[in-house]
Design an enzyme around this catalytic site. Structure first.
Site, PDB file in Angstrom:
ATOM      1  CE  LYS A   1      10.405  37.948 -11.519  1.00 21.66           C
ATOM      2  NZ  LYS A   1      10.285  36.590 -11.000  1.00 21.66           N
TER       3      LYS A   1
ATOM      4  CG  ASP B   1      -0.148  -0.153   2.416  1.00 18.10           C
ATOM      5  OD1 ASP B   1       1.364  -0.050   2.689  1.00 18.10           O
ATOM      6  OD2 ASP B   1      -0.973   0.178   3.777  1.00 18.10           O
TER       7      ASP B   1
ATOM      8  CB  THR C   1      13.365  32.737 -11.687  1.00 19.19           C
ATOM      9  OG1 THR C   1      12.122  32.297 -10.860  1.00 19.19           O
ATOM     10  CG2 THR C   1      14.366  34.122 -11.055  1.00 19.19           C
TER      11      THR C   1
ATOM     12  CG  ASP D   1      18.355  32.419  -8.011  1.00 18.34           C
ATOM     13  OD1 ASP D   1      17.878  32.430  -6.642  1.00 18.34           O
ATOM     14  OD2 ASP D   1      17.137  32.248  -8.767  1.00 18.34           O
TER      15      ASP D   1
ATOM     16  N   GLY E   1      12.354  26.513 -13.949  1.00 14.98           N
ATOM     17  CA  GLY E   1      13.598  27.598 -14.811  1.00 14.98           C
ATOM     18  C   GLY E   1      13.228  28.826 -15.679  1.00 14.98           C
TER      19      GLY E   1
ATOM     20  NE  ARG F   1      11.045  26.534  -3.805  1.00 19.76           N
ATOM     21  CZ  ARG F   1      10.513  26.029  -4.977  1.00 19.76           C
ATOM     22  NH1 ARG F   1      10.733  26.697  -6.625  1.00 19.76           N
ATOM     23  NH2 ARG F   1      10.938  24.398  -5.125  1.00 19.76           N
ATOM     24  CD  GLN F   2       4.548  25.096   0.815  1.00 23.59           C
ATOM     25  OE1 GLN F   2       3.926  25.583   2.211  1.00 23.59           O
ATOM     26  NE2 GLN F   2       4.151  23.886   0.449  1.00 23.59           N
TER      27      GLN F   2
ATOM     28  CD  GLU G   1       1.374   1.309   6.254  1.00 19.99           C
ATOM     29  OE1 GLU G   1       1.900   1.115   7.113  1.00 19.99           O
ATOM     30  OE2 GLU G   1       0.122   2.148   6.550  1.00 19.99           O
TER      31      GLU G   1
HETATM   32  C1  R5P Z   1      12.798  31.930  -5.193  1.00 20.03           C
HETATM   33  O1  R5P Z   1      12.585  32.923  -5.019  1.00 20.03           O
HETATM   34  C2  R5P Z   1      14.118  31.588  -5.623  1.00 20.03           C
HETATM   35  O2  R5P Z   1      14.891  31.876  -5.586  1.00 20.03           O
HETATM   36  C3  R5P Z   1      13.969  30.910  -6.782  1.00 20.03           C
HETATM   37  O3  R5P Z   1      14.334  32.094  -8.189  1.00 20.03           O
HETATM   38  C4  R5P Z   1      12.556  30.546  -7.697  1.00 20.03           C
HETATM   39  O4  R5P Z   1      12.806  29.196  -6.683  1.00 20.03           O
HETATM   40  C5  R5P Z   1      13.417  29.778  -9.184  1.00 20.03           C
HETATM   41  O5  R5P Z   1      12.041  29.003  -9.277  1.00 20.03           O
HETATM   42  P1  R5P Z   1      11.208  29.045 -11.227  1.00 20.03           P
HETATM   43  O6  R5P Z   1      12.412  28.016 -11.542  1.00 20.03           O
HETATM   44  O7  R5P Z   1       9.758  28.337 -10.788  1.00 20.03           O
HETATM   45  O8  R5P Z   1      11.373  30.136 -11.561  1.00 20.03           O
END
Ligand code: R5P
EC number: 2.7.6.1
Length: 310
Positions: free
Chosen positions: A190, A34, A224, A216, A222, A93-94, A36
């Site tokens: 941006k 299942d 950003t 980054d 991809g 990120r949360q 687990e």
């Molecule tokens: C955002 O604050 C992070 O530093 C990255 O820039 C972001 O998570 C990139 O996400 P994505 O590739 O979906 O644009």
């Protein structure tokens, strides 16, 4: 000391063990019918200083649950100290409430790891340094910047390099690399001027004729990265390369990167590269094994970890 691994990044765990000159600890992590997760530690860990290597990368929830169950198994097997080694910490990120009635999932994950029985956490390029404060146990956040800057020095003429942050939030990270390389810094800003209108990418700094290095912590869709690369080339950059610690690369991200004008995307092995990443003509993976291995060694010897970055 003993090092064990879940299923998320066994290649990195093996490379770390090579660096440490240790065999990877014997453990099985498998699924019942299942789905687990069942873990069995197949060697004695009583009184040992145990390191469990597991990135909480895709499939994030499965890998997180594996990590929690492995820590529980180690605790119940009387390990003396358990360090969760999380090269890529998912859910990072949360880290704040973006609106009313939303969770802070990074804090919840930190609570889960602590409650499972981890005594320490060792991680790499956390999305936000403050996440260390979500843990009430010692947490070391390593930086990939020494590995990245070494690679840049081997591949670029620094006289023509401009380090670029792809958004305003990443300026501190980009500045750290620019300082190490003694290079100038530019920023892609941006912004959406009015609701309903598309985003405008303003480049702060003169990138004309420069080899731009975008820095980054995460490349996920991809978006950003590729948008920032377009903006830099439109503003006269000669070439754009990206150095990004965590190659999350979800959905069509690999295709987006391979069909973009990026000269190269350099990522680390904090997340195990998929076969499509490995075969992409403009994606290269560099290893964090010696950095993480040395941090494990120093943790075990009760030596300074921060001096790795002096
Ligand atoms: C955002 O604050 C992070 O530093 C990255 O820039 C972001 O998570 C990139 O996400 P994505 O590739 O979906 O644009």
């Amino acid at each position: 000391m003993k090092v064990f691994a879940g299923n998320s990044n066994r290649l990195l765990a093996e490379a770390i063990c090579n660096y440490l000159n240790l065999p990877l600890g014997k453990a099985t992590v498998r699924r019942f019918a299942d789905q687990e997760i069942f873990v069995e530690i197949q060697e004695n860990v009583r009184g040992e200083d145990v390191f469990v290597v597991q990135s909480t990368s895709f499939p994030t929830n499965d890998h997180l649950m594996e990590l929690l169950i492995m820590i529980d198994a180690m605790r119940r097997s009387s390990a003396r100290r358990i360090t969760a080694v999380i090269p890529y910490f998912g859910y990072a990120r949360q880290d704040r409430k973006p609106g009313p009635r939303t969770p802070i999932s990074a804090k919840l994950v930190a609570n889960l790891i602590t409650e499972a029985g981890a005594d320490r956490v060792l991680t790499l390029d956390l999305h936000a340094g403050q996440i260390q404060g979500f843990f009430d146990i010692p947490t070391d956040n390593l930086y990939a910047v020494p590995i990245l800057s070494r690679d840049v020095k081997e591949n670029y003429d620094l006289k023509n390099v401009m380090v670029v942050s792809p958004d305003v939030g990443g300026v501190v990270r980009a500045r750290a690399l620019a300082k190490r390389l003694d290079c100038q810094l530019a920023i892609v800003d941006k912004r959406r001027e009015r609701a309903g209108e598309s985003e405008v990418m303003n480049v702060i700094g003169d990138v004309t004729g420069k080899d731009c290095l975008l820095i980054d912590d995460i490349v996920d869709s991809g978006g950003t990265l590729c948008n920032a690369a377009e903006a830099l080339l439109k503003n006269g950059a000669t070439s754009v390369t990206a150095y990004i610690t965590h190659g999350v690369l979800s959905g069509g991200a690999v295709a987006r990167v391979t069909s973009s004008k990026l000269k190269e995307l350099v990522i680390t092995d904090s997340i195990q590269p998929t076969t499509s990443v490995q075969s992409a003509h403009n994606i290269r993976v560099i290893s964090t094994a010696s950095l993480i291995g040395e941090a494990i060694n120093r943790t075990s010897q009760e030596e300074s970890v921060s001096s790795l970055f002096d």
